[in-house]
Scaffold this motif. Structure first.
Motif, PDB file in Angstrom:
ATOM      1  N   PHE A 296      14.271  -2.608  15.287  1.00 47.91           N
ATOM      2  CA  PHE A 296      14.633  -2.548  13.880  1.00 47.91           C
ATOM      3  C   PHE A 296      13.848  -1.468  13.155  1.00 47.91           C
ATOM      4  CE2 PHE A 296      15.409  -7.198  14.715  1.00 47.91           C
ATOM      5  CZ  PHE A 296      16.787  -7.132  14.594  1.00 47.91           C
ATOM      6  N   VAL A 297      14.537  -0.749  12.276  1.00 49.61           N
ATOM      7  CA  VAL A 297      13.871   0.262  11.455  1.00 49.61           C
ATOM      8  C   VAL A 297      12.788  -0.399  10.601  1.00 49.61           C
ATOM      9  CG1 VAL A 297      14.233   1.904   9.554  1.00 49.61           C
ATOM     10  CG2 VAL A 297      15.913   1.757  11.424  1.00 49.61           C
ATOM     11  N   SER A 298      13.103  -1.555  10.037  1.00 48.40           N
ATOM     12  CA  SER A 298      12.140  -2.224   9.152  1.00 48.40           C
ATOM     13  C   SER A 298      10.902  -2.681   9.928  1.00 48.40           C
ATOM     14  CB  SER A 298      12.794  -3.407   8.449  1.00 48.40           C
ATOM     15  OG  SER A 298      13.517  -4.192   9.378  1.00 48.40           O
ATOM     16  N   ALA A 299      11.088  -3.072  11.195  1.00 50.60           N
ATOM     17  CA  ALA A 299       9.934  -3.509  11.997  1.00 50.60           C
ATOM     18  C   ALA A 299       9.029  -2.316  12.299  1.00 50.60           C
ATOM     19  CB  ALA A 299      10.405  -4.164  13.282  1.00 50.60           C
ATOM     20  N   LEU A 300       9.631  -1.182  12.613  1.00 54.50           N
ATOM     21  CA  LEU A 300       8.819   0.015  12.848  1.00 54.50           C
ATOM     22  C   LEU A 300       8.049   0.380  11.584  1.00 54.50           C
ATOM     23  CD1 LEU A 300      11.345   2.261  14.858  1.00 54.50           C
ATOM     24  CD2 LEU A 300       9.349   1.069  15.774  1.00 54.50           C
ATOM     25  N   ARG A 301       8.723   0.315  10.456  1.00 51.62           N
ATOM     26  CA  ARG A 301       8.058   0.650   9.189  1.00 51.62           C
ATOM     27  C   ARG A 301       6.896  -0.299   8.933  1.00 51.62           C
ATOM     28  NH1 ARG A 301      10.604   0.321   4.376  1.00 51.62           N
ATOM     29  NH2 ARG A 301      12.439  -0.864   4.968  1.00 51.62           N
ATOM     30  N   ARG A 302       7.126  -1.576   9.212  1.00 51.80           N
ATOM     31  CA  ARG A 302       6.055  -2.570   9.021  1.00 51.80           C
ATOM     32  C   ARG A 302       4.865  -2.270   9.909  1.00 51.80           C
ATOM     33  NH1 ARG A 302       9.693  -6.599   8.601  1.00 51.80           N
ATOM     34  NH2 ARG A 302       9.590  -6.973  10.843  1.00 51.80           N
ATOM     35  N   GLY A 304       3.797   0.504  10.500  1.00 48.06           N
ATOM     36  CA  GLY A 304       3.121   1.705  10.020  1.00 48.06           C
ATOM     37  C   GLY A 304       3.704   3.004  10.543  1.00 48.06           C
ATOM     38  N   VAL A 305       4.860   2.942  11.212  1.00 45.85           N
ATOM     39  CA  VAL A 305       5.487   4.178  11.690  1.00 45.85           C
ATOM     40  C   VAL A 305       6.046   4.933  10.480  1.00 45.85           C
ATOM     41  CG1 VAL A 305       7.356   5.149  13.091  1.00 45.85           C
ATOM     42  CG2 VAL A 305       6.084   3.144  13.909  1.00 45.85           C
ATOM     43  N   ASP A 306       5.786   6.225  10.436  1.00 46.65           N
ATOM     44  CA  ASP A 306       6.270   7.059   9.333  1.00 46.65           C
ATOM     45  C   ASP A 306       7.795   7.200   9.469  1.00 46.65           C
ATOM     46  OD1 ASP A 306       6.964   9.204   7.638  1.00 46.65           O
ATOM     47  OD2 ASP A 306       4.947  10.069   7.843  1.00 46.65           O
ATOM     48  N   PRO A 307       8.561   6.876   8.411  1.00 44.94           N
ATOM     49  CA  PRO A 307      10.024   7.014   8.498  1.00 44.94           C
ATOM     50  C   PRO A 307      10.465   8.424   8.875  1.00 44.94           C
ATOM     51  CG  PRO A 307       9.403   5.889   6.467  1.00 44.94           C
ATOM     52  CD  PRO A 307       8.124   6.317   7.115  1.00 44.94           C
ATOM     53  N   ALA A 308       9.655   9.422   8.487  1.00 40.01           N
ATOM     54  CA  ALA A 308      10.012  10.811   8.852  1.00 40.01           C
ATOM     55  C   ALA A 308       9.965  10.993  10.370  1.00 40.01           C
ATOM     56  CB  ALA A 308       9.070  11.794   8.157  1.00 40.01           C
ATOM     57  N   ALA A 309       9.077  10.261  11.036  1.00 36.24           N
ATOM     58  CA  ALA A 309       9.011  10.339  12.500  1.00 36.24           C
ATOM     59  C   ALA A 309      10.235   9.653  13.121  1.00 36.24           C
ATOM     60  CB  ALA A 309       7.725   9.700  13.009  1.00 36.24           C
ATOM     61  N   ILE A 310      10.659   8.541  12.519  1.00 31.25           N
ATOM     62  CA  ILE A 310      11.872   7.872  13.017  1.00 31.25           C
ATOM     63  C   ILE A 310      13.054   8.837  12.893  1.00 31.25           C
ATOM     64  CG2 ILE A 310      13.442   5.910  12.735  1.00 31.25           C
ATOM     65  CD1 ILE A 310      11.108   4.365  11.436  1.00 31.25           C
ATOM     66  N   ARG A 311      13.118   9.480  11.753  1.00 34.05           N
ATOM     67  CA  ARG A 311      14.218  10.421  11.509  1.00 34.05           C
ATOM     68  C   ARG A 311      14.187  11.569  12.523  1.00 34.05           C
ATOM     69  NH1 ARG A 311      18.026  11.296   6.672  1.00 34.05           N
ATOM     70  NH2 ARG A 311      19.175  12.973   7.647  1.00 34.05           N
ATOM     71  N   LEU A 312      12.999  12.085  12.801  1.00 35.42           N
ATOM     72  CA  LEU A 312      12.896  13.167  13.796  1.00 35.42           C
ATOM     73  C   LEU A 312      13.283  12.679  15.189  1.00 35.42           C
ATOM     74  CD1 LEU A 312       9.733  15.356  13.050  1.00 35.42           C
ATOM     75  CD2 LEU A 312      12.137  16.020  12.952  1.00 35.42           C
ATOM     76  N   ALA A 313      12.983  11.438  15.471  1.00 35.98           N
ATOM     77  CA  ALA A 313      13.369  10.873  16.771  1.00 35.98           C
ATOM     78  C   ALA A 313      14.894  10.822  16.898  1.00 35.98           C
ATOM     79  CB  ALA A 313      12.772   9.481  16.941  1.00 35.98           C
ATOM     80  N   LEU A 314      15.571  10.476  15.802  1.00 38.73           N
ATOM     81  CA  LEU A 314      17.042  10.453  15.817  1.00 38.73           C
ATOM     82  C   LEU A 314      17.588  11.865  15.985  1.00 38.73           C
ATOM     83  CD1 LEU A 314      17.638   8.093  12.723  1.00 38.73           C
ATOM     84  CD2 LEU A 314      17.434   7.418  15.132  1.00 38.73           C
ATOM     85  N   LEU A 315      16.989  12.790  15.221  1.00 32.00           N
ATOM     86  CA  LEU A 315      17.487  14.172  15.214  1.00 32.00           C
ATOM     87  C   LEU A 315      17.286  14.887  16.551  1.00 32.00           C
ATOM     88  CD1 LEU A 315      16.090  15.114  11.691  1.00 32.00           C
ATOM     89  CD2 LEU A 315      18.517  15.130  12.312  1.00 32.00           C
ATOM     90  N   ALA A 316      16.382  14.367  17.364  1.00 31.31           N
ATOM     91  CA  ALA A 316      16.112  15.008  18.661  1.00 31.31           C
ATOM     92  C   ALA A 316      17.249  14.782  19.659  1.00 31.31           C
ATOM     93  CB  ALA A 316      14.796  14.484  19.226  1.00 31.31           C
TER      94      ALA A 316
END
Ligand code: 5CA
Ligand code: ZN
Length: 409
Positions: A296-302, A304-316
């Motif tokens: 879950f995106v919300s679990a990663l955010r909880r 402490g994962v930076d949402p910008a890093a999640i976004r870069l992971a998708l964009l890769a």
């Protein structure tokens, strides 16, 4: 429904490029020429669980579409729905002993937060299926009055034979359609149907389930495909530019939706391009709410994962590829984010005009985000190796990455 707040999209120097994108219906690229107002419909969530990485990857693809169009100085009419009444939502609410409407509201609220954190630009119209019901009823009545729909024990089905273009979105044969219909919410085994894959337009009220006044249709609730069509036609009209979703929506959802709309209006096609994102897997299987193999995106955010890093992971990953989420994917994205941030925080760097053009070109070419990331990597590499003297360059890079990729450095 209200959507979520828009992050600012910085204006960039130079000219945006027209989008060439893969169209499922024709199986090839189409160059879209939307005119001053581009129109896109993207299928929204069924809100019975939190946003997972697969959802986020799909919405990321269509966020890029919007960003490419905004870069060409077009307005974008983006419509997204929420399937806020449906079998899986009712089943989950039942299982957990909660009110289905409250569950939908809670998960939709969380989705908005996730989308905001990921800097996904909001749709202009964010519409729930329930609020669309008054507009759906007359469409079903019209289909029935035109002989494109028939009744079976109180339920109303769409007859796929009524659309001469039926099958032209997915291009599947009858056997494949039948299989997917059974897997994805259809009822091909039900006796009495004209064609096994005919989908329901209106389901007569069932004991213990929510239902609405359907006028001459009787009490009940709408079928899934007609919901999206009613919302799309209401807010975009026919012949809009992009119908979007994950590849699991090609059949039956987008095939049936196109047929409903084409029979209702007598026009063809419903959309100029049917665009589908690949499926994200976890542990070798498609991430899905029904299987429960979810990140879950919300679990990663909880965590402490930076949402910008999640976004870069998708964009890769190219949006059309099927790919696997792993810890390594996230670690690589975090490392890249760190390098990029360090680079744009330096006072100068190599000239960045060519980089902006490379990012534009990559995205205009079927949303090739991995190529865009590689171009930024090269600029960052140059700066790390030999610095540069262009004091405006770090700012240009930062704005381009924000405007075109939705990543705040
Ligand atoms: N409410 C309907 C569409 S009207 C629906 O499919 N909802 S959903 O919540 O199941 O999915 C929302 C979007 O995420 C859809 O476009 C779907 O294709 C996409 N999606 C679902 N699972 C994945 C996955 N594992 N990888 C990529 N995209 C996915
Ligand atoms: Zn939909």
């Amino acid at each position: 429904m209200h959507a979520w707040p828009a992050s600012e999209v910085p204006a960039l120097p130079g000219q945006g490029r027209d989008l060439r994108i893969h169209d499922t219906a024709t199986g090839g690229p189409v160059t879209l020429d939307p005119g001053p107002v581009a129109r896109i419909y993207v299928c929204g969530i069924t809100p019975y669980d939190a946003t997972h990485i697969g959802h986020a990857a799909t919405y990321n693809a269509f966020d890029l579409v919007q960003r490419v169009w905004l870069d060409t100085k077009r307005q974008v009419h983006y419509v997204q729905n929420v399937t806020d009444v449906d079998d899986p939502l009712l089943e989950r609410a039942d299982r957990d002993g909660v009110d289905w409407a409250a569950l939908a509201e809670q998960e939709t609220a969380l989705f908005r937060e996730d989308m905001t954190a990921l800097r996904m630009l909001p749709p202009r119209h964010y519409i729930g299926a329930v609020e669309a019901i008054p507009g759906i009823v007359p469409l079903v009545e019209r289909l029935r009055d035109h002989g494109a729909a028939y009744e079976l024990e109180g339920d109303i089905y769409f007859s796929v034979e009524s659309d001469p273009h039926f099958g032209q979105v997915s291009n599947l044969d009858a056997a494949a359609m039948r299989l997917l219909s059974a897997e994805r919410g259809g009822d091909p085994e039900r006796p009495g149907k004209k064609n096994p894959v005919d989908p329901m337009l209106w389901m007569a009220a069932r004991e213990g389930e929510p239902s609405w006044d359907g006028g001459s249709l009787g009490r009940g609730r709408p079928g899934w495909h007609i919901e999206c069509v009613a919302i799309a036609l209401d807010h975009l009209g026919m012949g809009f530019d992009v119908q979007g979703g994950g590849s699991d929506l090609v059949f039956p959802h987008h095939e049936m939706g196109a047929s409903h709309a084409q029979v209702l209006t007598g026009e063809f096609p419903m959309a100029k391009a049917y665009v589908h994102a690949g499926m994200v897997a976890l542990h070798g299987e498609k991430m899905s709410k029904s299987k429960g193999n979810l990140v879950f995106v919300s679990a990663l955010r909880r965590d402490g994962v930076d949402p910008a890093a999640i976004r870069l992971a998708l964009l890769a990953h190219h949006y059309r590829a099927d790919w696997e989420w792993t810890d390594q994917v996230l670690r690589d994205a975090e490392a890249r984010l760190g390098r990029w941030r360090a680079a744009v925080s330096r006072p100068d760097g190599p000239p960045a005009e060519a980089l902006v053009e490379e990012i534009r070109e990559a995205l205009a070419d079927d949303l090739d985000a991995p190529a865009a990331l590689a171009a930024v990597d090269r600029w960052v590499g140059l700066q790390e190796a030999s610095g540069g003297t262009d004091t405006g360059a770090p700012g240009v890079v930062s704005r381009a990455v924000d405007a075109l990729l939705g990543v705040a450095l």
